[in-house]
Every structure is written in C-alpha cells, then in structure tokens.
Design a protein around this motif. Structure first.
Motif, PDB file in Angstrom:
ATOM      1  N   PRO A  12       0.913  -1.427  -0.099  1.00 21.22           N
ATOM      2  CA  PRO A  12      -0.117  -0.146  -0.052  1.00 21.22           C
ATOM      3  C   PRO A  12       0.860   1.423  -0.029  1.00 21.22           C
ATOM      4  N   LYS A  16      -1.246   4.995   4.060  1.00 20.33           N
ATOM      5  CA  LYS A  16      -2.587   4.459   3.746  1.00 20.33           C
ATOM      6  C   LYS A  16      -2.741   3.167   4.494  1.00 20.33           C
ATOM      7  N   THR A  17      -3.908   2.969   5.038  1.00 16.43           N
ATOM      8  CA  THR A  17      -4.491   1.536   5.429  1.00 16.43           C
ATOM      9  C   THR A  17      -4.858   0.655   4.344  1.00 16.43           C
ATOM     10  N   PRO A  18      -4.186  -0.321   4.456  1.00 15.03           N
ATOM     11  CA  PRO A  18      -4.694  -1.299   2.979  1.00 15.03           C
ATOM     12  C   PRO A  18      -6.086  -2.025   3.449  1.00 15.03           C
ATOM     13  N   THR A  19      -6.627  -1.999   2.273  1.00 12.99           N
ATOM     14  CA  THR A  19      -7.947  -2.838   2.465  1.00 12.99           C
ATOM     15  C   THR A  19      -7.864  -4.070   1.514  1.00 12.99           C
ATOM     16  N   ARG A  20      -8.601  -4.734   2.151  1.00 10.27           N
ATOM     17  CA  ARG A  20      -8.701  -6.360   1.467  1.00 10.27           C
ATOM     18  C   ARG A  20      -7.266  -7.118   1.035  1.00 10.27           C
ATOM     19  N   SER A  23      -1.269  -7.891   6.160  1.00  9.99           N
ATOM     20  CA  SER A  23      -0.047  -7.171   6.615  1.00  9.99           C
ATOM     21  C   SER A  23       0.554  -8.231   7.223  1.00  9.99           C
ATOM     22  N   ASP A  44     -10.626 -14.446   1.060  1.00  9.68           N
ATOM     23  CA  ASP A  44     -12.117 -13.967   1.072  1.00  9.68           C
ATOM     24  C   ASP A  44     -12.747 -14.226   2.445  1.00  9.68           C
ATOM     25  N   THR A  47     -11.450 -11.918   5.109  1.00  7.78           N
ATOM     26  CA  THR A  47     -11.861 -10.752   5.102  1.00  7.78           C
ATOM     27  C   THR A  47     -13.500 -10.586   5.520  1.00  7.78           C
ATOM     28  N   ARG A  48     -14.193 -11.712   5.134  1.00  6.94           N
ATOM     29  CA  ARG A  48     -15.491 -11.876   5.485  1.00  6.94           C
ATOM     30  C   ARG A  48     -15.855 -11.971   7.003  1.00  6.94           C
ATOM     31  N   GLY A  50     -13.343 -10.978   9.472  1.00  2.35           N
ATOM     32  CA  GLY A  50     -12.608  -9.812   9.818  1.00  2.35           C
ATOM     33  C   GLY A  50     -11.704 -10.458  10.731  1.00  2.35           C
ATOM     34  N   HIS A  52      -7.761 -11.259  11.393  1.00  5.32           N
ATOM     35  CA  HIS A  52      -6.347 -10.611  10.981  1.00  5.32           C
ATOM     36  C   HIS A  52      -5.250 -11.624  11.469  1.00  5.32           C
TER      37      HIS A  52
END
Length: 54
Positions: A12, A16-20, A23, A44, A47-48, A50, A52
């Motif tokens: 990224p 900026k905070t990465p989306t999808r 890290s 997926d 992400t679905r 949440g 990490h």
C-alpha cells in the motif's frame, strides 16, 4: 526488503491503511521460517469474518 515480483506481493502507499490485504512482517518469513499458504478463497474468508493474522 521486498518480495520477488513473481510472488505477486503488493504494497500500500505510505501512510495508507490497506484494504482487502493482509499485513505481515518480513521478519516472520526470514527469521521465524514462517510460511503462509494463501489462496483467494482463504483471503476472502479472512476478510468476510474480520480475522487478522498477526
């Protein structure tokens, strides 16, 4: 330290905070012999729900 281009790693923009994205610290791979098999399906799911990986 960057991953080889053939791995398809993305970075990224600074500040900026990465989306999808997931890290991970590079030291996990080098010093900890950390391996993470990742498919689009697993990404997926993470992400679905949440989840990490840290």
């Amino acid at each position: 330290m960057k991953f080889p281009a053939v791995w398809g790693a993305t970075y990224p923009p600074a500040g900026k905070t990465p989306t999808r994205m997931i890290s991970l610290y590079v030291n996990f791979f080098g010093e900890g012999n950390f391996h993470l098999p990742m498919t689009k399906f697993v990404g997926d799911l993470l992400t679905r729900y949440g989840i990490h990986i840290s």
